[in-house]
Design a protein around this motif. Structure first.
Motif, PDB file in Angstrom:
ATOM      1  N   PHE A   4      51.683 -38.210 -17.548  1.00  0.00           N
ATOM      2  CA  PHE A   4      50.821 -39.296 -17.092  1.00  0.00           C
ATOM      3  C   PHE A   4      51.241 -40.598 -17.760  1.00  0.00           C
ATOM      4  O   PHE A   4      51.765 -40.613 -18.876  1.00  0.00           O
ATOM      5  N   TYR A   7      46.780 -44.767 -20.494  1.00  0.00           N
ATOM      6  CA  TYR A   7      45.379 -44.896 -20.096  1.00  0.00           C
ATOM      7  C   TYR A   7      45.011 -46.367 -19.897  1.00  0.00           C
ATOM      8  O   TYR A   7      45.359 -47.225 -20.701  1.00  0.00           O
ATOM      9  N   SER A   9      41.774 -48.689 -19.625  1.00  0.00           N
ATOM     10  CA  SER A   9      40.335 -48.635 -19.889  1.00  0.00           C
ATOM     11  C   SER A   9      39.571 -49.823 -19.326  1.00  0.00           C
ATOM     12  O   SER A   9      38.407 -49.694 -18.933  1.00  0.00           O
ATOM     13  N   ASP A  58      39.796 -40.549 -13.209  1.00  0.00           N
ATOM     14  CA  ASP A  58      38.937 -40.587 -14.385  1.00  0.00           C
ATOM     15  C   ASP A  58      39.264 -39.355 -15.226  1.00  0.00           C
ATOM     16  O   ASP A  58      38.949 -38.222 -14.854  1.00  0.00           O
ATOM     17  N   GLU A  59      39.893 -39.592 -16.358  1.00  0.00           N
ATOM     18  CA  GLU A  59      40.413 -38.492 -17.171  1.00  0.00           C
ATOM     19  C   GLU A  59      39.321 -37.554 -17.657  1.00  0.00           C
ATOM     20  O   GLU A  59      39.537 -36.347 -17.815  1.00  0.00           O
ATOM     21  N   GLY A  60      38.125 -38.073 -17.867  1.00  0.00           N
ATOM     22  CA  GLY A  60      37.064 -37.234 -18.394  1.00  0.00           C
ATOM     23  C   GLY A  60      36.232 -36.525 -17.350  1.00  0.00           C
ATOM     24  O   GLY A  60      35.271 -35.820 -17.677  1.00  0.00           O
ATOM     25  N   LEU A  64      41.113 -33.485 -12.028  1.00  0.00           N
ATOM     26  CA  LEU A  64      42.477 -32.977 -11.880  1.00  0.00           C
ATOM     27  C   LEU A  64      42.528 -31.465 -11.677  1.00  0.00           C
ATOM     28  O   LEU A  64      43.570 -30.936 -11.284  1.00  0.00           O
ATOM     29  N   TRP A  81      50.863 -40.949 -11.907  1.00  0.00           N
ATOM     30  CA  TRP A  81      49.492 -40.513 -12.154  1.00  0.00           C
ATOM     31  C   TRP A  81      48.982 -41.244 -13.386  1.00  0.00           C
ATOM     32  O   TRP A  81      49.574 -41.153 -14.464  1.00  0.00           O
ATOM     33  N   PRO A  83      45.657 -42.154 -15.845  1.00  0.00           N
ATOM     34  CA  PRO A  83      44.254 -41.984 -16.245  1.00  0.00           C
ATOM     35  C   PRO A  83      43.592 -43.342 -16.440  1.00  0.00           C
ATOM     36  O   PRO A  83      44.188 -44.264 -17.015  1.00  0.00           O
ATOM     37  N   SER A  85      39.506 -45.541 -16.739  1.00  0.00           N
ATOM     38  CA  SER A  85      38.092 -45.422 -17.091  1.00  0.00           C
ATOM     39  C   SER A  85      37.221 -45.451 -15.840  1.00  0.00           C
ATOM     40  O   SER A  85      37.656 -45.896 -14.772  1.00  0.00           O
TER      41      SER A  85
END
Length: 272
Positions: A4, A7, A9, A58-60, A64, A81, A83, A85
């Motif tokens: 990936f 990130y 944010s 949204d990674e959290g 996925l 890809w 990630p 927020s």
């Protein structure tokens, strides 16, 4: 496993700002890109091998888990890809409760010449001033489902890449070629190429069930929700047909009428 990118944010990140601009048509037209929101549409695009620039998620969220098959292995092709927020997801969506994944896709319209090529010979759905995104998207779905070989969007028709239209297609736009064109120029050329241009009108005398859809290239024209096919386009058709109704209703919604006619054409073409 695919790696990936870093990130993101902040919704003020320059990349996030560029993605969010694609919610506006002028930026979609300028960049030749559009947004896909949600698990279903992103999967449909990946399955169709549609050119995607990035997939942001949204990674959290655990989203996925639904994309494991696209992330396995060491493939270097395909989208990046990234990630992001929930704030970035929200900025790039027009819905109040967006899904935790979206993609930036490249436009891939067919050429005008391909409409007359042998591989696209058959039934073509033509939209003349259809303005509701839900109607236009549903019509693209029906065209893909009925085996139509292309869809043409005339001037005054809602933008195919409007997020509401995209959602209404349910991914069908990845399975049927869609071209934007000036019908006043394209339809005469189509007729010169041997295409039968068939309009739809409540004043038509011929039933759609009596019209012969079995031979040659036929383009079915569907008009504006309130005023129907424009006078300019009506002057360019070979024939007009009507859907006979035995019950009590003034008319059908344009997407419903198009579905009836497209599947009648499919039925006739599949008859022995």
């Amino acid at each position: 496993m695919r790696k990936f990118e870093g990130y993101i944010s902040s919704a003020s990140n320059p990349r996030a700002k560029e993605w969010a601009k694609l919610l506006e048509r002028k930026y979609r037209d300028r960049e030749g890109k559009f947004l896909l929101e949600g698990i279903h549409l992103v999967k449909e695009a990946l399955n169709a091998e549609w050119p995607l620039e990035i997939v942001a998620f949204d990674e959290g969220s655990g989203v996925l888990d639904a994309f494991e098959e696209y992330l396995d292995g060491d493939r270097k092709d395909g989208p990046s890809w990234i990630p992001v927020s929930p704030e970035v997801i929200m900025k790039c969506s027009e819905t109040g409760t967006p899904q935790p994944i979206f993609a930036v896709a490249l436009k891939r319209p067919p050429t005008k010449e391909s409409l007359f090529a042998g591989e696209l010979g058959g039934i073509v759905a033509v939209l003349d001033g259809v303005q509701d995104p839900g109607n236009a998207g549903t019509l693209v779905r029906s065209a893909a489902a009925s085996g139509a070989t292309a869809v043409v969007l005339g001037k005054g028709t809602v933008d195919l890449y409007n997020p509401k239209t995209i959602r209404s297609t349910m991914g069908a736009l990845f399975h049927v070629p869609v071209l934007e064109a000036d019908l006043s120029l394209l339809l005469p050329e189509a007729r010169a190429q041997g295409v039968a241009v068939v309009g739809t009108s409540l004043q038509a005398a011929q039933s759609c069930y009596d019209y012969d859809f079995r031979r040659g290239n036929i383009w079915l024209v569907f008009g504006n929700e309130g005023s129907g096919v424009s006078a300019e386009v009506t002057a360019l058709v070979n024939a007009n047909v009507i859907i006979p109704m035995s019950g009590r209703s003034e008319s059908l919604n344009v997407a419903m009428a198009a579905t009836v006619l497209l599947f009648e054409a499919q039925r006739q073409r599949r008859m022995p």
